[in-house]
Design an enzyme around this catalytic site. Structure first.
Site, PDB file in Angstrom:
ATOM      1  N   ASP A  39       0.841  -1.195   0.000  1.00 59.81           N
ATOM      2  CA  ASP A  39       0.000   0.000   0.000  1.00 59.81           C
ATOM      3  C   ASP A  39       0.880   1.250   0.000  1.00 59.81           C
ATOM      4  O   ASP A  39       1.201   1.819   1.032  1.00 59.81           O
ATOM      5  CB  ASP A  39      -0.902  -0.029   1.244  1.00 59.81           C
ATOM      6  CG  ASP A  39      -2.100   0.873   1.068  1.00 59.81           C
ATOM      7  OD1 ASP A  39      -2.262   1.436  -0.029  1.00 59.81           O
ATOM      8  OD2 ASP A  39      -2.879   1.001   2.027  1.00 59.81           O
ATOM      9  N   CYS A  67     -35.642  19.381  -7.771  1.00 58.95           N
ATOM     10  CA  CYS A  67     -34.193  19.595  -7.680  1.00 58.95           C
ATOM     11  C   CYS A  67     -33.918  20.664  -6.625  1.00 58.95           C
ATOM     12  O   CYS A  67     -34.459  21.772  -6.711  1.00 58.95           O
ATOM     13  CB  CYS A  67     -33.643  20.033  -9.041  1.00 58.95           C
ATOM     14  SG  CYS A  67     -31.932  20.579  -8.948  1.00 58.95           S
ATOM     15  N   CYS A 114     -32.377  23.935  -8.515  1.00 58.93           N
ATOM     16  CA  CYS A 114     -33.069  24.824  -9.460  1.00 58.93           C
ATOM     17  C   CYS A 114     -34.586  24.698  -9.380  1.00 58.93           C
ATOM     18  O   CYS A 114     -35.300  25.420 -10.065  1.00 58.93           O
ATOM     19  CB  CYS A 114     -32.584  24.566 -10.891  1.00 58.93           C
ATOM     20  SG  CYS A 114     -33.148  22.996 -11.569  1.00 58.93           S
ATOM     21  N   CYS A 169     -30.099  24.378 -14.895  1.00 61.78           N
ATOM     22  CA  CYS A 169     -29.794  24.012 -13.504  1.00 61.78           C
ATOM     23  C   CYS A 169     -28.342  24.406 -13.199  1.00 61.78           C
ATOM     24  O   CYS A 169     -27.406  23.896 -13.816  1.00 61.78           O
ATOM     25  CB  CYS A 169     -29.977  22.513 -13.288  1.00 61.78           C
ATOM     26  SG  CYS A 169     -29.491  22.007 -11.630  1.00 61.78           S
TER      27      CYS A 169
END
Ligand code: IVH
Length: 705
Positions: free
Chosen positions: A130, A429, A432, A453
């Site tokens: 790692d 949403c 918007c 949007c």
């Protein structure tokens, strides 16, 4: 050698090492002085370094670097590393999470190679370290370049830093003229603890885990800092070689050990999957006492000839897999569920968590995917977490395996606060106010606002400037957001007219939050530097749903150039036309991608926005395959049964020679390879006058007999 050795007494190798070290020191000093306004060395020392650099360059003119400090006036062009294109791509590995995945891997390999179940393939098994991967290029035995993986094709030039790692030989004794050695840079547990203690003592930030410490230490602009960090390196693979290193993986590793590299002594060969899985368990048992972090075991086909036949998928080899250790888990409080709107309008719920350490990193957010996931159902409607839903205030079990994004594994109902309520997923949403809808069994609810949007527009812009796409230095997610809010950048095309429109206003940029000392000129330069882009990358950058990097490349390779593709897209108004059939015939492009393309290019406003962008760019045609094979660039179809290799291998071989493999015969097909039972495809090819070969003819054509 030290910097007091007279230049006339330096060997070429010593000069090269010193020039690289000086370049890094000077660029770091430049960055500190010019970019961060905080000099790290005094003027006298700076001048002495510059003089020494100039003297060495005068004595060894051929060693002068392209971005030599002696030719830089004022600030260095960038405060980052220079980029290196890998001679051979640096790939990642696909993952296996349990014994069945490993057995499938073995089955797939045998299937690809056409081996029967009782024929065995031998594998090497070794720990998956790692750390971060590094590619070391030796020319005539001398280390000339070290690069990080980066995006796999281009990495960062960290040569001066790699030269400070004790496990990295500066010279190797070999007759292989060009030898690229690959492996992992990591930090041991003991060194990591010492480093963090020192950081705390000095009031510097500590590292979350040894991997971050290794990455942070290798990617230092000043190699003196890297040198002070105890980094180590295990060699486990190779890249470009001017002649073969060995004929098996194991012998290759032994050769690297003979050349002076550290290799991992838990690497063993297995003929049998059960014994290999036992080795996995044995390594897992030793995991805590190894002294360095590992996150799984990597299996590789031992015979290099077989590796060669198996080849690669787009980002991973078919001949290797990483068998990951089970994820680490931790319990914490799910404090809130928030909704984010992505570039394709997807409403993605995110859980805000009480921060908790899992697998060495602090986790404070996790994705909850979609509303079904919150409710405790998967995409097919089956229960997850035994059907338990997730609520704000719940105690949740978080898990994280290696590089896998953290997830929620479970919820503790006994700790659920009184009066808690089901999460009410919004139907509008949140950005918007447009309707957010779910279509045809899609588990994702999407905003229908499209370009109106703001969240979609900003996310599209972020994707556009991001890695893998335009990757504009100095114009990251934060800056794009700011420009969008200011109304200066509304769509990608606006980025390329920023200077003409707001050039003078932007000179005040450095006063703004988030801009540090970056100057407007640097930004304009970076933008200008990205006006030329490859066709595939351009398609990816557009951020069309389902068109990822790989699909972008597939489309680019098939259509060749943007103007051709654009015209086809403008003309595909209906599903079922011949252009539509051609699109679907591209191997790797299915109905879903084709419909997404239709959605984007069939929308007049989106098309106009793309045209405004394309006008400001130079979109390079897809690279014609440099392969001089007789099938490079040809559209090839396989039909009927093959006897000498499996269909999968035949297809992969054709692609590696630059051919495009299609699933259906059309007038664009160049060649049909017809085995017994080719049927209707052979008839169609004959009626279209398409060249048809049998399997032997094909093998002869590509020089495989
Ligand atoms: S082989 C073409 N062997 O894991 C395959 N990778 O998840 C080349 N890694 O990018 C990789 N230990 O950074 C290989 N023993 C090992 C490894 C190893 C760690 C890393 C490497 C790679 C990543 C993929």
């Amino acid at each position: 050698m030290d910097d007091t050795t007279p230049v006339s007494e330096l060997s070429e190798a010593q000069a090269k090492v010193e020039i690289l070290a000086l370049a890094a020191q000077l660029s770091s000093a430049n960055a500190a002085y010019h970019t961060n306004d905080s000099p790290t060395i005094d003027d006298g020392t700076y001048d002495a370094l510059k003089r020494r650099n100039a003297e060495i360059e005068a004595a060894f003119p051929h060693l002068k670097l392209d971005d030599s400090a002696s030719e830089q006036i004022g600030s260095s062009p960038s405060d980052k590393f220079t980029k290196i294109t890998h001679a051979q791509r640096m790939l990642s590995l696909s993952n296996a999470f349990d014994a069945d995945d490993v057995k499938d891997f073995d089955k797939q390999i045998k299937g690809f190679l056409g081996l029967s179940g009782d024929q065995s393939v031998s594998y090497t098994a070794e720990p998956k370290i790692d750390g971060l991967s590094l590619s070391l290029r030796y020319e005539k035995g001398r280390l000339v370049q070290a690069a990080t993986r980066g995006d796999g094709e281009t990495g960062e030039n960290v040569t001066a830093n790699a030269l400070t790692i004790t496990d990295v030989p500066h010279f190797v004794k070999t007759d292989i003229e060009i030898l690229e050695v690959r492996g992992e840079v990591y930090m041991s547990h003991a060194d990591f603890s010492k480093l963090n203690a020192k950081q705390t003592e000095n009031g510097d930030k500590t590292f979350a885990n040894p991997r971050n410490a290794a990455a942070g230490s290798l990617r230092q602009l000043d190699p003196a800092i890297t040198k002070s960090r105890p980094l180590r390196f295990f060699a486990y693979a190779w890249g470009h070689l001017s002649k073969p290193l060995a004929s098996t993986q194991m012998c290759g590793i032994e050769k690297l050990a003979e050349l002076g590299f550290s290799t991992n002594d838990l690497t063993k060969i297995f003929e049998n999957i059960d014994a290999m899985l036992d080795h996995y368990s044995a390594i897992e048992t030793q995991r805590a006492s190894l002294g360095y972090d590992i996150d799984g075991v990597v299996y590789k086909v031992n015979e290099l000839a077989l590796q060669n036949r198996l080849g690669f998928r787009s980002t991973t080899p078919r001949w290797a897999i990483a068998h990951k250790f089970p994820a680490e888990t931790a319990w914490t409080r799910l404090e809130a569920i928030e909704i984010q709107v992505g570039r394709t309008g997807a409403l993605s719920p995110v859980a805000r968590l009480m921060p908790v350490t899992v697998g060495g990193v602090v986790v404070s957010n996790v994705t909850l995917h979609n509303e079904d996931y919150i409710e405790g159902r998967d995409s097919k409607g089956f229960p997850i977490r035994e059907g338990r839903d997730l609520r704000e205030g719940d105690w949740a079990k978080v898990y994280r395996a290696g590089d896998v994004i953290p997830k929620i594994a479970d919820v503790d109902l006994s700790k659920r606060p009184d009066g808690s309520r089901h999460f009410a997923f919004p139907k509008l949403c949140p950005e918007c106010g447009s309707d957010a809808v779910r279509e045809n069994n899609d588990s994702v609810r999407r905003c229908t606002g499209g370009l109106i949007c703001p969240a979609q527009a900003v996310e599209k812009l972020k994707h556009f400037v991001g890695r893998g796409a335009f990757d504009i230095e100095g114009l990251g997610a934060k800056q794009v957001e700011q420009f969008y809010l200011d109304g200066w950048i509304k769509e990608p095309a606006d980025i390329f007219s920023l200077q003409t429109r707001y050039g003078s206003g932007l000179q005040q940029l450095s006063n703004r939050e988030g801009w540090g000392g970056k100057s407007a000129d640097n930004l304009f330069q970076a933008i200008d530097g990205k006006r030329t882009i490859s066709f595939g990358r351009f398609l990816f950058a557009l951020g069309i749903r389902h068109v990822g990097e790989n699909t972008g490349k597939l489309l680019a390779n098939h259509y060749g150039s943007w103007p051709i593709f654009r015209d086809v897209m403008a003309a595909i108004s209906t599903e079922g036309s011949s252009d539509w059939e051609e699109l679907l015939g591209i191997d790797g492009v299915g109905d879903v991608v084709a419909k997404a393309l239709l959605g984007a290019f069939g929308n007049a406003e989106e098309m106009a926005s793309i045209d405004r962008l394309a006008e400001k760019l130079i979109i390079e045609d897809a690279e014609v395959s440099v392969s001089d094979s007789p099938v490079a660039g040809k559209i090839v179809v396989f039909s009927g049964s093959l006897e000498k290799m499996t269909r999968a291998e035949a297809k992969a071989t054709a692609e590696s020679l630059g051919a495009k493999v299609s699933g259906s015969v059309s007038k664009k097909t160049d060649l049909l390879i017809a085995g017994p039972g080719a049927g209707s495809k052979a008839t169609k090819a004959a009626s279209l006058g398409i060249e048809t070969l049998d399997e032997d003819g094909w093998l002869e054509l590509i020089g495989k007999v």
